[in-house]
Design a protein around this motif. Structure first.
Motif, PDB file in Angstrom:
ATOM      1  N   GLU A   1       0.829  -1.200   0.000  1.00  0.00           N
ATOM      2  CA  GLU A   1       0.000   0.000   0.000  1.00  0.00           C
ATOM      3  C   GLU A   1       0.870   1.259   0.000  1.00  0.00           C
ATOM      4  N   LEU A   2       1.853   1.317   0.870  1.00  0.00           N
ATOM      5  CA  LEU A   2       2.694   2.507   0.966  1.00  0.00           C
ATOM      6  C   LEU A   2       3.480   2.751  -0.311  1.00  0.00           C
TER       7      LEU A   2
ATOM      8  N   PRO B   1      -0.018  -2.533  -6.841  1.00  0.00           N
ATOM      9  CA  PRO B   1      -1.225  -3.362  -6.802  1.00  0.00           C
ATOM     10  C   PRO B   1      -0.920  -4.774  -6.304  1.00  0.00           C
ATOM     11  N   TYR B   2      -1.873  -5.367  -5.627  1.00  0.00           N
ATOM     12  CA  TYR B   2      -1.700  -6.722  -5.117  1.00  0.00           C
ATOM     13  C   TYR B   2      -3.033  -7.456  -5.140  1.00  0.00           C
ATOM     14  N   VAL B   3      -2.954  -8.766  -5.205  1.00  0.00           N
ATOM     15  CA  VAL B   3      -4.145  -9.613  -5.271  1.00  0.00           C
ATOM     16  C   VAL B   3      -4.782  -9.717  -3.890  1.00  0.00           C
ATOM     17  N   GLY B   4      -6.094  -9.597  -3.848  1.00  0.00           N
ATOM     18  CA  GLY B   4      -6.816  -9.863  -2.617  1.00  0.00           C
ATOM     19  C   GLY B   4      -7.257  -8.618  -1.881  1.00  0.00           C
ATOM     20  N   SER B   5      -7.787  -8.845  -0.692  1.00  0.00           N
ATOM     21  CA  SER B   5      -8.395  -7.785   0.097  1.00  0.00           C
ATOM     22  C   SER B   5      -7.374  -6.805   0.647  1.00  0.00           C
ATOM     23  N   GLY B   6      -7.862  -5.606   0.944  1.00  0.00           N
ATOM     24  CA  GLY B   6      -7.042  -4.585   1.560  1.00  0.00           C
ATOM     25  C   GLY B   6      -6.850  -4.815   3.046  1.00  0.00           C
ATOM     26  N   VAL B   7      -6.299  -3.801   3.701  1.00  0.00           N
ATOM     27  CA  VAL B   7      -5.904  -3.929   5.105  1.00  0.00           C
ATOM     28  C   VAL B   7      -7.111  -4.219   6.008  1.00  0.00           C
ATOM     29  N   LEU B   8      -8.180  -3.449   5.852  1.00  0.00           N
ATOM     30  CA  LEU B   8      -9.331  -3.609   6.739  1.00  0.00           C
ATOM     31  C   LEU B   8      -9.950  -4.995   6.622  1.00  0.00           C
TER      32      LEU B   8
END
Length: 245
Positions: free
Chosen positions: A1-2, A6-13
């Protein structure tokens, strides 16, 4: 994120919610999804008064009956879980769970079938796979680590259910995906109770992904082979921006 990659799957929350069984159940309940009976013992609650925390669990058992399942709130792969048949085993079960996580969750037994359903993000939104059923492993009291990874019987794909039951669990899997603000992929795990009701147990925001894992198998049965599944996940990641997830 920082780094803005881009990355596969859900974000932090969503990833954090998917890891914490306590908050996961709270989110599901707030969105109208049915969860099984449970009670949470937080770290300061246990450290401040172990007798009161134990009494809280015993009151829960008095209401919902034995056995209970004592779990680390934020672990996976059934590590640290103990099935407790009576009060004599409670102290050791709590000690084992807290060895992995100072926050623990205690769940009542739900009798029924274990049903899983995959969710995949498409260009027009999330869709659900055909569901699968995890048959019981006769040599184990519950679906523990050894039952999952050592003695596991092959899951049934698709699960033998009526068209109405299949449609219902697919609908609920997508609702769980949306409730936790998930992205990319999720495996949603349910109990189909003896009363014919689906109760959500948990979501896995990054489920097992070998070619023989349940998530790829469910999508293969739904018409999406492993290479296409990987490609769709990468494309979903590239469509999103990073930040505030």
């Amino acid at each position: 994120e920082l780094s803005g990659i881009p990355y596969v799957g859900s974000g932090v929350l969503a990833s954090a919610v998917g890891q914490d069984k306590d908050y996961m159940k709270r989110v599901f309940t707030s969105f109208g999804l049915k969860v099984g009976p449970y009670v949470t013992i937080r770290p300061r609650e246990w450290e401040a008064d172990q007798a009161a925390a134990t009494a809280k669990i015993l009151d829960f058992a008095g209401e919902h009956g034995w056995p209970l399942f004592v779990k680390p709130a934020r672990a996976g792969s059934s590590i640290g879980i103990t099935k407790v048949d009576d009060p004599s085993g409670l102290e050791e079960a709590v000690r084992e769970a807290r060895r992995h996580d100072p926050k623990i969750i205690v769940e009542a037994l739900l009798r029924g079938r274990e049903i899983e359903c995959g969710v995949l993000e498409f260009e027009d939104g999330p869709r659900a796979s055909v569901p699968a059923e995890i048959p019981p492993v006769s040599s184990h009291d519950f679906y523990d680590f050894e039952a999952k990874y050592i003695d596991s019987a092959s899951g049934l794909v698709p699960a033998p259910m009526t068209p109405e039951q299949t449609a219902e669990v697919q609908r609920l899997a997508i609702e769980a995906f949306e409730a936790a603000s998930c992205e990319g992929l999720v495996r949603a795990d349910f109990f189909l109770t003896e009363d014919g009701e689906f109760v959500i147990n948990e979501i896995n925001t990054m489920p097992g992904f070998t070619p023989i894992s349940m998530y790829p198998r469910m999508w293969q049965e739904s018409g999406i082979e492993y290479p296409e599944l990987v490609d769709r996940l990468i494309q979903a990641a590239l469509r999103r921006s990073t930040g505030l997830r």
